[in-house]
Design a protein around this motif. Structure first.
Motif, PDB file in Angstrom:
ATOM      1  N   LYS A  13      12.929   4.207   9.352  1.00  0.00           N
ATOM      2  CA  LYS A  13      13.990   3.564   8.587  1.00  0.00           C
ATOM      3  C   LYS A  13      13.970   2.050   8.830  1.00  0.00           C
ATOM      4  O   LYS A  13      14.007   1.259   7.897  1.00  0.00           O
ATOM      5  N   MET A  14      13.872   1.669  10.088  1.00  0.00           N
ATOM      6  CA  MET A  14      13.856   0.234  10.414  1.00  0.00           C
ATOM      7  C   MET A  14      12.637  -0.437   9.797  1.00  0.00           C
ATOM      8  O   MET A  14      12.724  -1.543   9.252  1.00  0.00           O
ATOM      9  N   SER A  44       9.835  10.806   1.942  1.00  0.00           N
ATOM     10  CA  SER A  44      10.946  10.873   0.999  1.00  0.00           C
ATOM     11  C   SER A  44      11.071   9.576   0.206  1.00  0.00           C
ATOM     12  O   SER A  44      11.665   9.543  -0.854  1.00  0.00           O
ATOM     13  N   LEU A  45      10.494   8.500   0.728  1.00  0.00           N
ATOM     14  CA  LEU A  45      10.523   7.234  -0.004  1.00  0.00           C
ATOM     15  C   LEU A  45       9.156   6.906  -0.596  1.00  0.00           C
ATOM     16  O   LEU A  45       8.887   5.768  -0.963  1.00  0.00           O
ATOM     17  N   THR A  62       0.801  -1.222   0.000  1.00  0.00           N
ATOM     18  CA  THR A  62       0.000   0.000   0.000  1.00  0.00           C
ATOM     19  C   THR A  62       0.827   1.262   0.000  1.00  0.00           C
ATOM     20  O   THR A  62       0.337   2.336  -0.286  1.00  0.00           O
ATOM     21  N   LYS A  63       2.084   1.139   0.386  1.00  0.00           N
ATOM     22  CA  LYS A  63       2.928   2.321   0.554  1.00  0.00           C
ATOM     23  C   LYS A  63       2.356   3.242   1.640  1.00  0.00           C
ATOM     24  O   LYS A  63       2.490   4.458   1.567  1.00  0.00           O
ATOM     25  N   VAL A  81       8.951  10.583  11.444  1.00  0.00           N
ATOM     26  CA  VAL A  81       8.470   9.467  10.627  1.00  0.00           C
ATOM     27  C   VAL A  81       8.032   9.986   9.262  1.00  0.00           C
ATOM     28  O   VAL A  81       8.430   9.463   8.220  1.00  0.00           O
ATOM     29  N   GLU A  82       7.220  11.030   9.311  1.00  0.00           N
ATOM     30  CA  GLU A  82       6.695  11.652   8.109  1.00  0.00           C
ATOM     31  C   GLU A  82       7.804  11.994   7.119  1.00  0.00           C
ATOM     32  O   GLU A  82       7.741  11.642   5.949  1.00  0.00           O
TER      33      GLU A  82
END
Lengths: 338, 338
Positions: free
Chosen positions: B307-308, B90-91, B62-63, B84-85
Motif C-alpha cells: 500500500k505504501m 487487486s490494483l 511497468t505496473k 503483497v501479492e
DNA sequence: TTGTACGCGTTATCAC
DNA sequence: GTGATAACGCGTACAA
C-alpha cells in the motif's frame, strides 16, 4: 535525484550520435579506440545501464519467466519457486510470481496479464478449482500463441506441453508397502477428492500396494478431503471413527495434524500407530515425533521445470512439437513416526 | 500457432490507420460509431490485448513491483509475499520476486537487474550479509534514481525510505514479561548476533523486561547464533549447559527445535520449561505441544508495504520527502507450550 | 471523422 | 570511423 541516464544523454553530452554510443558500449570494431574509451569512461562514471523495457520491445524477449502457483505458504511450492529462481537467475532471467489462490478466475487473470508481453514463458501448477472444472481454455490459448509452458505437479492431459511431476503413485505405493511390510493391516489414508490429480494418483498407489500384497482394503479407512484446506473437524471425525495402526496422508499439514489427533486419542506413535506424510518440509522434520515422509524434491522440480522452459524459449527451431514429461522419483525419508 | 495481434495488423486488415484503431479501442468520441463497432468487433474476435512492454516503454510505468527477500522457505517471508501479492494484484500490479539467499552479492545483482526499467518500485528485506557488512550503497543508488522503496522487517537507519516493521522489542518484552510473571527466573534466550536488526531488538526487549521487573539477567542464559541458519549442534550445546525454566527464541524454527531438545533432555513442557517463539506459522501451530508464539502478521505487513509503495508510485507530487515507518504490533498467541 | 508524425530507448542496417 | 534511419508497439497532439 539523478535520473536514469540513456544513450541519448550520453550522445548529447559527448557530441556524438546515438548509434556511435551504442556501438562503443558494445566494443564494436567500427569505432576508434579514442572514442570508445571516452564513451565507456563516461558511461561508467554515470553508471549507464540499458533500459530493460526498451531492449525487450526490440528483441521481443523479456528475460522474465512467469510462475503461477496456487499458494506460496505450502512449503512444497515455496521450494519449487526457490529452485526455479536459482536456475533462472543464473541465466539472467527474472521470475514473476503470481498466486492463483486455488481460484480459477485468479489463474485466468494472472495468465492474461502476463501473456501480453511481460514474460517469455510460463511455469505453473494448476489451481484446484481449475482441475475441478476441467476448463483449460486459458492455458490452451497461451500455448497456441506460441508461448512456452511447463506444467508441474498438478498437471492435466488436456494440455499439450512439457511437464514435470513426481511419480505420485509410486510415492504412495512405497509408503504403503513399507507399512504393510511392517505388518500394518489397518492403514488409514487421508487424501483429497479425485479431481486433484495428485490426490487420485496417490490413492491409486495406496490401492495398488494393497493389491500387490493381496490385502483387502477397508473402504472406511479412506477419507477424501473435499479441498486442500485444512479442516480440522473432518480429520478428527475420520480418525476417531476407525481403528487404525497406520496413517498415510497426502501432505505434511494433514500428516502433522493427523499425528496430533492420533496422540490425543491416546494412541502411541510409532508404537501403536505409524504415520507417514507427503512433502518433506520443516513441519515433518521438526514435528514431535519427527515424521517419516515422502520427499517431493520441490527444488529440483523447480530447477528441472526452469531448465525445460528456458531451453524451449531459447530454441529457435520451433519445428518439433514433441513434448516431454519428466518424472521425478519420490524418496521415502524415514524418521521417528514409523 | 496464431501469433499475438497488434494494432498494426488490425489497421491493415481493416484498411484504416493505426491511430484510428487505437482510438476506436479506447472508445474515443472522435471516431464514428460505425468504425468503432467494426474495429471493436474485429479486436474482440482476434482477442486483441495491448502489449504490456510497449505500454510500459511509453508510459515509463511497468505496473510491476519488485520484491527482494532473503529466503522464501521461511514461513514469515512467504506470508509477506502473499500479502503483497494480494494487494498489488487487486490494483493491476504484478509482483516480481527475487531471492537474495542471505547474500549481499545476489541482493545487489537482483536490484540492479530490476532497477533498469523492469519495475516501478521495490519492497525488500535486507539479507543478513548486507546487514553484517553495513553496506547500503546499492540501495541508496536506487532511491537516488527516484525509484520508490519500502523496507520491511530487516531494515536500517542508513537508508531514508518508507519502512514497515513490527515492534520487535515489544514482542520480546511481552513474551519475557509473561514468563517472568509466571514466576520463571531462568529464561534462556536464543537469538542472533546483533548485526541482524531484528535479533538485537528482540534481545533488547528481553533485557528491558528483566530490568522492569528488577530481575537480574544471567549472561549464560543468552545465546546469539552466528547466522539465521539452523545449527542444531550449537542449540543442543547451549541448552544442555544451562539450567532453565523457560526458553524464548527469535524464530519458530529455533523454537520448535529448542522444544525438541528440551524434551530430549528429559524436561517436561510446559510443566517444567515454557517455550515461546517468534513467527506464528504452521510449525508453531502444529508442533507438539503447540507453541505459544509472537505473531508477526506477515500478510498484513506485506499488504501495508504494498500500500505504501503503490501510493508512492502513483503520487505525482514528488515534493515532500518525509518518509514513514509503520510499526505493526506483535501479538502473543498462547498455546500449549506455556 | 480520420490520418500523420513523433517519441519512449534500444539496436541493426546501411550510407557517407 | 561515424551517423542517419528504421523498427519494435503504442498513444497522442496536431493536421487534414
Amino acid at each position: 535525484m539523478k535520473k536514469k541516464i540513456t544513450l541519448k544523454h550520453i550522445a548529447k553530452e559527448l557530441d556524438v550520435s546515438i548509434s556511435t554510443v551504442s556501438k562503443a558500449l558494445k566494443n564494436s570494431e567500427e569505432i576508434s579506440r579514442d572514442t570508445k574509451e571516452k564513451i565507456q569512461a563516461f558511461a561508467k562514471l554515470y553508471n549507464y545501464r540499458p533500459n530493460n523495457i526498451a531492449v525487450s520491445l526490440k528483441n521481443k524477449r523479456t528475460k522474465n519467466i512467469g510462475v503461477i502457483i496456487p499458494d506460496i505458504v505450502h512449503h512444497f511450492f515455496a521450494t519449487v519457486i526457490s529452485g526455479v529462481e536459482k536456475y533462472a537467475n543464473s541465466l539472467g532471467y527474472n521470475v514473476i510470481v503470481c498466486l492463483s489462490d486455488e481460484s480459477f478466475d485468479k489463474e485466468v487473470i494472472n495468465m492474461e496479464m502476463l501473456a501480453n508481453g511481460s514474460i517469455d514463458g510460463f511455469i505453473m501448477s494448476l489451481s484446484s478449482e481449475t482441475q475441478q472444472k476441467g476448463d483449460y481454455n486459458h492455458i490452451k490459448e497461451v500455448t497456441e500463441q506460441g508461448i512456452p509452458l511447463v506444467l508441474f505437479d498438478r498437471v492435466t492431459n488436456s494440455v499439450q506441453c512439457d511437464k514435470v511431476i513426481i511419480d505420485d503413485q509410486l510415492g504412495a505405493y512405497k509408503a504403503t508397502k513399507k507399512l504393510l511390510d511392517m505388518g500394518k493391516r489397518n492403514i488409514a489414508l487421508l487424501t483429497t477428492e479425485d479431481y486433484l490429480s495428485v490426490g487420485s494418483e496417490r490413492t491409486r498407489g495406496y490401492l495398488r500396494a494393497h493389491a500387490d500384497s493381496n490385502i483387502a482394503v477397508n473402504d472406511k479407512n479412506i477419507f477424501k478431503m473435499p479441498t486442500m484446506e485444512m479442516e480440522e473437524a473432518l480429520i478428527r471425525d475420520f480418525i476417531a471413527n476407525i481403528t487404525l495402526d497406520a496413517l498415510l496422508c497426502v501432505n505434511e499439514i494433514f500428516a502433522v495434524f493427523g499425528l496430533k489427533v492420533v496422540k490425543e486419542l491416546g494412541m502411541k506413535v510409532p508404537e501403536e500407530v505409524s504415520v507417514i506424510g507427503f512433502t518433506d518440509g520443516l513441519l515433518s522434520k521438526y514435528s514431535n515425533p519427527s515424521l517419516t515422509s515422502i520427499a517431493q524434491h520441490g527444488e529440483s522440480m523447480g530447477e528441472t521445470a526452469a531448465k525445460m522452459l528456458i531451453k524451449r524459449i531459447e530454441d529457435e527451431s520451433e519445428e518439433e512439437e514433441y513434448f516431454q514429461t519428466k518424472i521425478i522419483e519420490p524418496t521415502l525419508i524415514e524418521r521417528e513416526s514409523t
